[in-house]
Design an enzyme around this catalytic site. Structure first.
Site, PDB file in Angstrom:
ATOM      1  N   ASN A 144       0.863  -1.186   0.000  1.00 31.91           N
ATOM      2  CA  ASN A 144       0.000   0.000   0.000  1.00 31.91           C
ATOM      3  C   ASN A 144       0.898   1.234   0.000  1.00 31.91           C
ATOM      4  O   ASN A 144       1.489   1.577   1.024  1.00 31.91           O
ATOM      5  CB  ASN A 144      -0.900  -0.037   1.243  1.00 31.91           C
ATOM      6  N   SER A 201       2.348  -2.734   4.630  1.00 35.42           N
ATOM      7  CA  SER A 201       1.427  -1.647   4.916  1.00 35.42           C
ATOM      8  C   SER A 201       1.223  -1.598   6.415  1.00 35.42           C
ATOM      9  O   SER A 201       2.073  -2.086   7.164  1.00 35.42           O
ATOM     10  CB  SER A 201       0.103  -1.934   4.193  1.00 35.42           C
ATOM     11  N   ASP A 203      -1.923  -2.298   9.570  1.00 34.97           N
ATOM     12  CA  ASP A 203      -2.839  -3.400   9.844  1.00 34.97           C
ATOM     13  C   ASP A 203      -4.038  -3.424   8.889  1.00 34.97           C
ATOM     14  O   ASP A 203      -4.632  -4.471   8.660  1.00 34.97           O
ATOM     15  CB  ASP A 203      -3.331  -3.297  11.294  1.00 34.97           C
ATOM     16  N   GLY A 204      -4.388  -2.243   8.353  1.00 32.34           N
ATOM     17  CA  GLY A 204      -5.579  -2.143   7.501  1.00 32.34           C
ATOM     18  C   GLY A 204      -5.521  -3.045   6.276  1.00 32.34           C
ATOM     19  O   GLY A 204      -6.534  -3.614   5.863  1.00 32.34           O
ATOM     20  N   SER A 234       1.047   3.448   9.721  1.00 30.96           N
ATOM     21  CA  SER A 234       1.135   4.226  10.951  1.00 30.96           C
ATOM     22  C   SER A 234       0.622   3.365  12.107  1.00 30.96           C
ATOM     23  O   SER A 234       1.002   3.571  13.248  1.00 30.96           O
ATOM     24  CB  SER A 234       0.341   5.518  10.831  1.00 30.96           C
ATOM     25  N   ARG A 313       1.022   9.504  15.349  1.00 30.18           N
ATOM     26  CA  ARG A 313      -0.293  10.078  15.083  1.00 30.18           C
ATOM     27  C   ARG A 313      -1.270   9.784  16.224  1.00 30.18           C
ATOM     28  O   ARG A 313      -2.125  10.593  16.549  1.00 30.18           O
ATOM     29  CB  ARG A 313      -0.828   9.563  13.747  1.00 30.18           C
ATOM     30  N   ASP A 505     -10.038  -3.534  13.675  1.00 28.41           N
ATOM     31  CA  ASP A 505      -8.634  -3.517  13.236  1.00 28.41           C
ATOM     32  C   ASP A 505      -8.212  -2.125  12.757  1.00 28.41           C
ATOM     33  O   ASP A 505      -7.416  -1.984  11.822  1.00 28.41           O
ATOM     34  CB  ASP A 505      -8.383  -4.547  12.123  1.00 28.41           C
ATOM     35  N   GLY A 506      -8.775  -1.108  13.369  1.00 28.27           N
ATOM     36  CA  GLY A 506      -8.415   0.262  13.016  1.00 28.27           C
ATOM     37  C   GLY A 506      -9.171   0.816  11.815  1.00 28.27           C
ATOM     38  O   GLY A 506      -8.944   1.953  11.410  1.00 28.27           O
TER      39      GLY A 506
HETATM   40  P1  ADP Z   1      -1.967   2.747   8.030  1.00 27.66           P
HETATM   41  O1  ADP Z   1      -1.452   1.991   9.203  1.00 27.66           O
HETATM   42  O2  ADP Z   1      -1.020   3.804   7.605  1.00 27.66           O
HETATM   43  O3  ADP Z   1      -3.343   3.241   8.293  1.00 27.66           O
HETATM   44  P2  ADP Z   1      -3.143   0.655   6.499  1.00 27.66           P
HETATM   45  O4  ADP Z   1      -2.539  -0.568   5.939  1.00 27.66           O
HETATM   46  O5  ADP Z   1      -3.984   0.479   7.704  1.00 27.66           O
HETATM   47  O6  ADP Z   1      -2.028   1.724   6.812  1.00 27.66           O
HETATM   48  O7  ADP Z   1      -3.969   1.300   5.326  1.00 27.66           O
HETATM   49  C1  ADP Z   1      -4.831   2.369   5.496  1.00 27.66           C
HETATM   50  C2  ADP Z   1      -5.961   2.282   4.513  1.00 27.66           C
HETATM   51  O8  ADP Z   1      -5.520   2.448   3.186  1.00 27.66           O
HETATM   52  C3  ADP Z   1      -6.698   0.965   4.544  1.00 27.66           C
HETATM   53  O9  ADP Z   1      -8.057   1.236   4.728  1.00 27.66           O
HETATM   54  C4  ADP Z   1      -6.462   0.391   3.160  1.00 27.66           C
HETATM   55  O10 ADP Z   1      -7.581  -0.333   2.735  1.00 27.66           O
HETATM   56  C5  ADP Z   1      -6.298   1.620   2.313  1.00 27.66           C
HETATM   57  N1  ADP Z   1      -5.581   1.474   1.042  1.00 27.66           N
HETATM   58  C6  ADP Z   1      -4.938   0.405   0.537  1.00 27.66           C
HETATM   59  N2  ADP Z   1      -4.321   0.711  -0.627  1.00 27.66           N
HETATM   60  C7  ADP Z   1      -4.581   2.019  -0.866  1.00 27.66           C
HETATM   61  C8  ADP Z   1      -4.221   2.927  -1.905  1.00 27.66           C
HETATM   62  N3  ADP Z   1      -3.449   2.553  -2.924  1.00 27.66           N
HETATM   63  N4  ADP Z   1      -4.652   4.193  -1.802  1.00 27.66           N
HETATM   64  C9  ADP Z   1      -5.379   4.597  -0.751  1.00 27.66           C
HETATM   65  N5  ADP Z   1      -5.766   3.784   0.253  1.00 27.66           N
HETATM   66  C10 ADP Z   1      -5.373   2.514   0.209  1.00 27.66           C
HETATM   67 MG    MG Z   2      -4.579   1.423   9.538  1.00 24.87          MG
END
Ligand code: ADP
Ligand code: MG
Length: 528
Positions: A144, A201, A203-204, A234, A313, A505-506
């Site tokens: 991601n 990435s 957890d999301g 993050s 954050r 899960d956030g």
């Molecule tokens: P963080 O810990 O920074 O929040 P995550 O893995 O939790 O990172 O991702 C945050 C969100 O971004 C999730 O909801 C995910 O589904 C979404 N996501 C995944 N790929 C992309 C993308 N290419 N552009 C924008 N959002 C995305």
């Molecule tokens: Mg997240």
């Protein structure tokens, strides 16, 4: 296994000769000649070795072959205290024969032995022989680019790619383009192509992958696919949890990534609990980390705008939300966990083989690093049939502990007398964020939900103290009268207010009544 001995030149200093010996557990390098005695011997544990390769350099006139082994031992940090995994490379020049081929064969013999013994170190964990051959192999890496500070691709280029190559892991990189892209890909993917699905990435993205696997008609097989996590978000709670279970000290985000990369290369697979979450519209989700309502959920979502601060954050979001602290009204009930985990809630037989190595499948064209070893071993390579495979039939996704949302709860449930909360948080891993050890005694696959709630009446200062203490997991109910912690198998929350935030899960999910039940060890995770 017998010890291998050899005398090679150190690359870079052809005049320096090294006596090299390979035992079952170590690669010992003794520098010969006039090097000061103190510095002339290194012993590297094969447990820290991710790979080894044999090759020839471009110069056709030079008959020598080269041997390089890659280690990531825990070393004292340059700054601060504690240990972190740091890369160490050992490279030798083999030129005993005039024939280039003979030198290469000798180097290949060594490379193969180093790899086999590095893998065998973990085969015997807990006295259980986990596999004869071990190698993480074909991985699908989902990245991601927007996660965390937006550096995931840079982190891949700077750390991950090299590490996976050193370990001979074949991988395909897919960069996600939008939210739910990974979920859709995983839902449709031909999973027979991959030995592991790895997310780079926060957890999301893992939440998406797990739900994509469980969306499939062949979910029973699909959810057994080993999953890996390379933290770049993050919120890297699962990565931090895995390290906590392994007894590792708190590390910075980049150190956490290197350490997770190391675990991925080692390829030890464990079971992981999943929690099935029902929302009021009838939607069902699977969660591996947390279900939150109130202060924690609000902070998580409101702090999205500070994501360029990385893991900080949440701290920032917390301070902002503390300034306008509010109450959340609703009903909370749970099914307590009893002491005997095998009698309630456990759908899987609890045997001792909780670890399984990723096995190498037959793959005639491997990364060039590992051609030599493959030719010897690919015929023997096979998927490990361990007691896990028989668990499939006993695995169930149906939620036997939960009545329908809206229907009354059975008498075995406990209804919490309070109806005013500051937060409700269900956790099934130890960490809520990289630096928030919310459930210190949680484990990966115990089949328990740790339910926390904070009752109304807590002061701003006490709540702040609670979260500061959480950094070390020191926020026990005895030190805060408003905090309750209880171990449960299932829970139901029914918020009274028409609007609000609930996270799984956030990730934000539909707001309203919600209930959840734990499924012990339903998924597979590459961990320590
Ligand atoms: P963080 O810990 O920074 O929040 P995550 O893995 O939790 O990172 O991702 C945050 C969100 O971004 C999730 O909801 C995910 O589904 C979404 N996501 C995944 N790929 C992309 C993308 N290419 N552009 C924008 N959002 C995305
Ligand atoms: Mg997240």
């Amino acid at each position: 296994m017998s010890t291998l001995y050899g005398e090679f030149a150190a690359t870079g200093h052809r005049k320096v000769r090294c006596a090299v010996s390979l035992t079952d557990r170590e690669l010992v390098v003794q520098r010969l000649g006039s090097v000061p005695a103190r510095r002339n011997r290194v012993a590297l544990s094969l447990e820290d070795c991710v790979g080894c390769r044999a090759y020839r350099e471009g110069d056709k006139a030079d008959p020598a072959a080269y041997l390089t082994a890659y280690f990531y031992p825990l070393k004292r940090r340059w700054v601060g205290s504690g240990l972190s995994r740091q890369r160490v490379e050992q490279c030798f020049r083999l030129a005993a024969f005039q024939e280039p081929r003979a030198n290469l064969e000798e180097a290949q013999k060594w490379a193969c032995a180093v790899r086999e013994r590095s893998n065998r170190c973990e085969h015997l964990r807990d006295g259980v022989l986990l596999s004869e051959l071990s190698h993480p192999c074909r991985m699908l890496l989902l990245v991601n680019p927007q996660s965390g500070k937006g550096h995931a691709l840079t982190l891949y280029n700077n750390h991950v790619q090299r590490m996976l190559n050193e370990a001979g892991v074949q991988h395909t990189l897919i960069i996600t383009e939008r939210q739910n892209h990974a979920r859709e890909l995983v839902r449709e993917a031909d999973l027979s192509q991959w030995d592991a699905l790895v997310i780079m990435s926060g957890d999301g993205l893992l939440f998406e992958v797990i739900n994509g696997l469980l969306d499939r008609s062949d979910w029973e097989d699909a959810i057994l696919t080993p999953l890996g996590i390379l933290p770049c978000g993050s919120g890297n709670a699962l990565a931090a949890s895995i390290h906590h279970y392994a007894g590792a000290s708190l590390v910075s985000s980049e150190e956490l990534l290197v350490s997770c990369g190391f675990l991925l290369c080692k390829g030890v697979v464990s079971r992981m609990d999943l929690v099935s979450v029902h929302l009021s519209s009838g939607t069902r989700l699977f969660s591996f980390l947390s279900l939150a309502w109130g202060f924690v959920a609000d902070v998580d979502i409101e702090s999205e705008k500070y994501r360029h601060f990385g893991a900080a954050r949440f701290t920032l979001g917390m301070l902002v939300r503390l300034a306008s602290l509010r109450l959340y009204k609703g009903k909370l009930a749970y099914l307590p966990a009893t002491g005997d985990r095998n009698s309630v809630g456990s759908r899987l037989t609890n045997n001792h083989s909780t670890l399984l190595r990723l096995s190498m499948r037959e793959s005639p064209v491997q990364n060039s690093f590992h051609n030599s070893c493959n030719s010897n071993n690919s015929l023997k390579a096979r998927r490990i049939e361990c007691s896990w495979s028989s668990n499939k039939a006993q695995t169930s996704r149906s939620d036997s502990m939960l009545p329908r949302l809206g229907e009354p709860l059975p008498g075995s449930w406990v209804v919490v007398p309070e109806e005013d909360f500051v937060l409700v948080l269900a956790m099934y891993q130890s960490h809520l964020a990289e630096d928030l050890l919310a459930a210190p005694d949680a484990t990966l696959d115990e089949g328990i939900i740790h339910l926390f709630y904070v009752k109304a009446g807590i002061s701003h200062a006490a709540l702040l103290r609670l979260f500061l203490a959480m950094e070390k997991g020191a926020h026990v109910p005895s030190s805060c009268a408003h905090l309750v912690h209880t171990k449960v198998l299932a829970l139901r929350m029914e918020p009274y207010s028409p609007k609000g935030i609930i996270t799984v899960d956030g990730e934000v999910v539909e707001y309203g009544p919600v209930q959840a039940e734990v499924h012990r060890g339903l998924a597979r995770l590459i961990s320590a």
